[in-house]
Design an enzyme around this catalytic site. Structure first.
Site, PDB file in Angstrom:
ATOM      1  N   CYS A 270     -37.897 -25.865  64.107  1.00  0.00           N
ATOM      2  CA  CYS A 270     -37.266 -27.148  63.750  1.00  0.00           C
ATOM      3  C   CYS A 270     -37.013 -27.980  65.008  1.00  0.00           C
ATOM      4  O   CYS A 270     -36.311 -27.528  65.929  1.00  0.00           O
ATOM      5  CB  CYS A 270     -35.955 -26.895  63.019  1.00  0.00           C
ATOM      6  SG  CYS A 270     -36.118 -25.712  61.663  1.00  0.00           S
TER       7      CYS A 270
ATOM      8  N   CYS B  43     -34.081 -18.169  66.925  1.00  0.00           N
ATOM      9  CA  CYS B  43     -34.634 -18.308  65.566  1.00  0.00           C
ATOM     10  C   CYS B  43     -36.145 -18.510  65.623  1.00  0.00           C
ATOM     11  O   CYS B  43     -36.674 -19.236  66.455  1.00  0.00           O
ATOM     12  CB  CYS B  43     -33.973 -19.483  64.858  1.00  0.00           C
ATOM     13  SG  CYS B  43     -34.577 -19.711  63.182  1.00  0.00           S
TER      14      CYS B  43
ATOM     15  N   CYS C 263     -19.121 -20.529  52.097  1.00  0.00           N
ATOM     16  CA  CYS C 263     -20.458 -21.110  52.145  1.00  0.00           C
ATOM     17  C   CYS C 263     -21.215 -20.384  53.254  1.00  0.00           C
ATOM     18  O   CYS C 263     -20.616 -20.063  54.284  1.00  0.00           O
ATOM     19  CB  CYS C 263     -20.356 -22.602  52.480  1.00  0.00           C
ATOM     20  SG  CYS C 263     -21.962 -23.392  52.698  1.00  0.00           S
TER      21      CYS C 263
ATOM     22  N   CYS D  48     -17.713 -22.271  56.250  1.00  0.00           N
ATOM     23  CA  CYS D  48     -19.181 -22.184  56.210  1.00  0.00           C
ATOM     24  C   CYS D  48     -19.674 -21.359  57.393  1.00  0.00           C
ATOM     25  O   CYS D  48     -19.369 -21.671  58.543  1.00  0.00           O
ATOM     26  CB  CYS D  48     -19.808 -23.568  56.319  1.00  0.00           C
ATOM     27  SG  CYS D  48     -19.196 -24.729  55.127  1.00  0.00           S
TER      28      CYS D  48
ATOM     29  N   CYS E 181     -33.466 -28.595  66.533  1.00  0.00           N
ATOM     30  CA  CYS E 181     -32.494 -27.491  66.603  1.00  0.00           C
ATOM     31  C   CYS E 181     -32.444 -26.795  67.964  1.00  0.00           C
ATOM     32  O   CYS E 181     -33.477 -26.379  68.512  1.00  0.00           O
ATOM     33  CB  CYS E 181     -32.791 -26.469  65.510  1.00  0.00           C
ATOM     34  SG  CYS E 181     -31.527 -25.181  65.420  1.00  0.00           S
TER      35      CYS E 181
ATOM     36  N   ARG F  71     -21.224 -35.333  52.195  1.00  0.00           N
ATOM     37  CA  ARG F  71     -20.516 -34.967  53.443  1.00  0.00           C
ATOM     38  C   ARG F  71     -21.037 -35.746  54.637  1.00  0.00           C
ATOM     39  O   ARG F  71     -22.223 -35.708  54.962  1.00  0.00           O
ATOM     40  CB  ARG F  71     -20.630 -33.465  53.717  1.00  0.00           C
ATOM     41  CG  ARG F  71     -19.814 -33.076  54.969  1.00  0.00           C
ATOM     42  CD  ARG F  71     -19.765 -31.577  55.206  1.00  0.00           C
ATOM     43  NE  ARG F  71     -19.311 -30.890  54.035  1.00  0.00           N
ATOM     44  CZ  ARG F  71     -19.916 -29.832  53.509  1.00  0.00           C
ATOM     45  NH1 ARG F  71     -20.975 -29.325  54.074  1.00  0.00           N
ATOM     46  NH2 ARG F  71     -19.450 -29.277  52.424  1.00  0.00           N
TER      47      ARG F  71
ATOM     48  N   CYS G  89     -25.662 -26.658  48.367  1.00  0.00           N
ATOM     49  CA  CYS G  89     -25.328 -27.645  49.407  1.00  0.00           C
ATOM     50  C   CYS G  89     -26.646 -27.985  50.082  1.00  0.00           C
ATOM     51  O   CYS G  89     -27.232 -27.136  50.757  1.00  0.00           O
ATOM     52  CB  CYS G  89     -24.326 -27.038  50.389  1.00  0.00           C
ATOM     53  SG  CYS G  89     -24.010 -28.085  51.817  1.00  0.00           S
TER      54      CYS G  89
HETATM   55  N1  SAM Z   1     -31.261 -21.311  59.838  1.00  0.00           N
HETATM   56  C1  SAM Z   1     -30.668 -21.852  58.683  1.00  0.00           C
HETATM   57  C2  SAM Z   1     -31.407 -23.031  58.114  1.00  0.00           C
HETATM   58  O1  SAM Z   1     -32.107 -23.727  58.837  1.00  0.00           O
HETATM   59  O2  SAM Z   1     -31.257 -23.277  56.920  1.00  0.00           O
HETATM   60  C3  SAM Z   1     -29.213 -22.216  58.862  1.00  0.00           C
HETATM   61  C4  SAM Z   1     -28.715 -22.922  60.079  1.00  0.00           C
HETATM   62  S1  SAM Z   1     -29.371 -24.556  60.371  1.00  0.00           S
HETATM   63  C5  SAM Z   1     -28.811 -24.851  61.994  1.00  0.00           C
HETATM   64  C6  SAM Z   1     -28.457 -25.613  59.291  1.00  0.00           C
HETATM   65  C7  SAM Z   1     -28.744 -27.102  59.276  1.00  0.00           C
HETATM   66  O3  SAM Z   1     -28.105 -27.727  60.378  1.00  0.00           O
HETATM   67  C8  SAM Z   1     -30.183 -27.561  59.407  1.00  0.00           C
HETATM   68  O4  SAM Z   1     -30.871 -27.494  58.208  1.00  0.00           O
HETATM   69  C9  SAM Z   1     -30.028 -28.997  59.860  1.00  0.00           C
HETATM   70  O5  SAM Z   1     -30.017 -29.869  58.754  1.00  0.00           O
HETATM   71  C10 SAM Z   1     -28.673 -28.995  60.565  1.00  0.00           C
HETATM   72  N2  SAM Z   1     -28.840 -29.244  62.004  1.00  0.00           N
HETATM   73  C11 SAM Z   1     -29.255 -28.348  62.922  1.00  0.00           C
HETATM   74  N3  SAM Z   1     -29.330 -28.893  64.148  1.00  0.00           N
HETATM   75  C12 SAM Z   1     -28.950 -30.201  64.009  1.00  0.00           C
HETATM   76  C13 SAM Z   1     -28.838 -31.285  64.921  1.00  0.00           C
HETATM   77  N4  SAM Z   1     -29.146 -31.154  66.199  1.00  0.00           N
HETATM   78  N5  SAM Z   1     -28.399 -32.469  64.439  1.00  0.00           N
HETATM   79  C14 SAM Z   1     -28.085 -32.610  63.124  1.00  0.00           C
HETATM   80  N6  SAM Z   1     -28.183 -31.615  62.229  1.00  0.00           N
HETATM   81  C15 SAM Z   1     -28.614 -30.424  62.645  1.00  0.00           C
HETATM   82 FE1  SF4 Z   2     -33.717 -21.788  62.804  1.00  0.00          FE
HETATM   83 FE2  SF4 Z   2     -32.432 -23.945  63.668  1.00  0.00          FE
HETATM   84 FE3  SF4 Z   2     -34.469 -24.232  62.014  1.00  0.00          FE
HETATM   85 FE4  SF4 Z   2     -32.142 -23.140  61.117  1.00  0.00          FE
HETATM   86  S1  SF4 Z   2     -32.461 -25.216  61.830  1.00  0.00           S
HETATM   87  S2  SF4 Z   2     -34.223 -22.423  60.721  1.00  0.00           S
HETATM   88  S3  SF4 Z   2     -31.496 -22.072  62.963  1.00  0.00           S
HETATM   89  S4  SF4 Z   2     -34.568 -23.389  64.103  1.00  0.00           S
END
Ligand code: SAM
Ligand code: SF4
Ligand code: DTB
Length: 326
Positions: free
Chosen positions: A67, A63, A140, A109, A70, A272, A200
C-alpha cells in the site's frame, strides 16, 4: 429520534447509486451541499454528539502488502524510519484499553500490519477482544484479509466491528496497491457482513485521485448490500519515504465535500473524520462536523503517526458544544 421516523427513513436507504449522480452531489454549491448534509444528519442523529474510538497498533511494520500510503509496508521499509515490532502481549493491550476508556473513548480499535493473520496469531487477538469487551468497551479490529472460519471465530469472541477499507475507487486502485485486488477486499467485507459483525469501511482522500474516484469509492460503499455501519474518511498522512508521500495537497473544502456526500448517501452510518486531523485547522474540523461527520479517532496516536491530542480535542469539543457519545 421517534422509532416511526427512523423506520420511515430506513426505507429511503439506496443501494443503486450511479457514479455520475454522486459526482453531481459533489458539484452542488458548497453552502447548499452542507445544508443538505446537515438536514440528512439531523434526521438520524443528534448533531452535537460525536462517537470517539481509540486506536492501538498491536503489531507494527513488516507487512507483505505494498500500500503506497502506508508506513508499515515491508516494501517501503528501507525508506521509512519505522521499527518492526512483534504482536503485543494481551496484558499490555488491556492496559492501553483501560487508559482509552478512562479518557472517554467508547470503542477500542486494534490494528495489525498483516496481509492476513495466521490462526495462532488470531488466537491471541481473540483473547484481546474478549478482555477488552469485558471492560465495557466496543471492540474493533483491523487485521487484513480473513477466511470465513476466522470471521466465525471473531464473531464468537464477541467482536463488534471489523475495519477493512476499500481506500479508493476500483479504477484508481492499482495506483495505490498491487499486491491485492479490489475484489479480495470486497470478499472479506462480505464474510464479515454475513457473520453479523458491523462493517467499518471507508477510504483515504488526497492520494492524487480525481473527484470521480472519490465519487466512485463512495458509490461502491453505499451500493454494498448494507451500508457500512461506520465509514472512516481519512485524509492522507504523508509519511516520508512512502510512495504517495509527494501527492499534491487536497483542497480541504474538497475533503469536506467528501464528508457531506458520504453523509447524504449513507444517512444512517457513522461517518468518521479519521486520519489527518492533526494538520487540520479547528475551523475545518467544525465544518466536517457540520457536513455530518459524527465520529473521530480519539487519542494522541493513530497507528504509527500522531493524532490531534486528547487535550486539544477536549478543548475543541467544549468550544463547539459537542458531547462525546455515552
Ligand atoms: N493491514 C490492515 C489493512 O490494511 O486492512 C490493517 C491496518 S491498515 C494500516 C488500516 C487502514 O489505515 C488502511 O486501510 C488505510 O485506509 C489507513 N491508513 C494507513 N496509512 C494511512 C495514511 N498514511 N494516511 C491515511 N490513512 C492511512
Ligand atoms: Fe499492510 Fe499497511 Fe497495507 Fe495494512 S495498509 S495491508 S498494514 S501495508
Ligand atoms: C482507518 O480508516 N484509519 C485508521 C484505522 N482505520 C485503522 C488508521 C490511520 C492510520 C494513519 C497513519 C498511521 O498512523 O500510520
Amino acid at each position: 429520534m421517534p422509532q416511526a421516523a427512523h423506520r420511515q427513513a430506513a426505507s429511503d436507504l439506496r443501494h443503486d447509486w450511479k457514479v455520475a449522480e454522486v459526482e453531481a452531489l459533489f458539484s452542488t454549491p458548497f453552502m447548499e451541499l452542507l445544508f443538505q448534509a446537515q438536514q440528512v444528519h439531523r434526521r438520524h442523529f443528534d448533531p452535537s454528539v460525536i462517537q470517539a474510538s481509540s486506536l492501538l497498533n498491536i503489531k507494527t511494520g513488516g507487512c507483505a502488502e505494498n500500500c503506497g500510503y502506508c508506513s508499515q509496508s515491508a516494501h517501503h521499509e528501507k525508506k521509512v524510519k519505522l521499527e518492526r515490532d512483534t504482536l503485543m502481549e494481551v496484558d499490555v493491550v488491556v492496559a492501553e484499553a483501560q487508559k482509552a476508556k478512562d479518557s472517554g473513548a467508547t470503542r477500542f480499535c486494534m490494528g495489525a500490519a498483516w496481509r492476513n493473520p495466521r490462526d495462532e496469531q488470531l488466537d491471541v487477538v481473540l483473547e484481546m477482544i474478549r478482555q477488552v469487551k469485558a471492560m465495557g468497551l466496543e471492540t474493533c479490529v483491523t487485521l487484513g484479509m480473513l477466511t470465513a472460519a476466522q470471521v466465525a471465530k471473531l464473531k464468537e469472541a464477541g467482536l463488534d466491528y471489523y475495519n477493512h477499507n476499500l481506500d479508493t475507487s476500483r479504477e484508481y486502485y492499482d495506483k495505490v496497491v498491487t499486491t491485492r485486488t479490489y475484489d479480495e477486499r470486497l470478499d472479506t467485507l462480505a464474510e464479515v457482513r454475513k457473520a453479523g459483525i458491523n462493517v467499518c469501511a471507508g477510504g483515504i482522500m488526497g492520494m492524487g485521485e480525481s473527484r470521480t474516484d472519490r465519487a466512485a469509492l463512495l458509490a461502491e460503499l453505499a451500493n454494498l448490500p448494507e451500508h457500512p455501519q461506520s465509514v472512516p474518511i481519512n485524509l492522507l498522512v504523508k509519511v516520508p519515504g512512502t510512495p504517495l508521500a509527494d501527492s499534491p495537497d487536497l483542497d480541504i473544502f474538497e475533503f469536506i465535500r467528501t464528508i457531506a456526500v458520504a453523509r447524504i448517501i449513507m444517512p444512517q452510518s457513522y461517518v468518521r473524520l479519521s486520519a489527518g486531523r492533526q494538520n487540520m485547522h479547528d475551523e475545518a474540523q467544525a465544518l466536517c462536523f457540520l457536513a455530518g461527520a459524527n465520529s473521530i479517532f480519539y487519542g494522541d496516536r493513530l497507528l504509527t503517526t500522531d493524532n490531534a491530542t486528547i487535550n486539544h480535542d477536549r478543548d475543541l469539543f467544549r468550544r463547539l458544544d459537542l458531547t462525546p457519545a455515552a
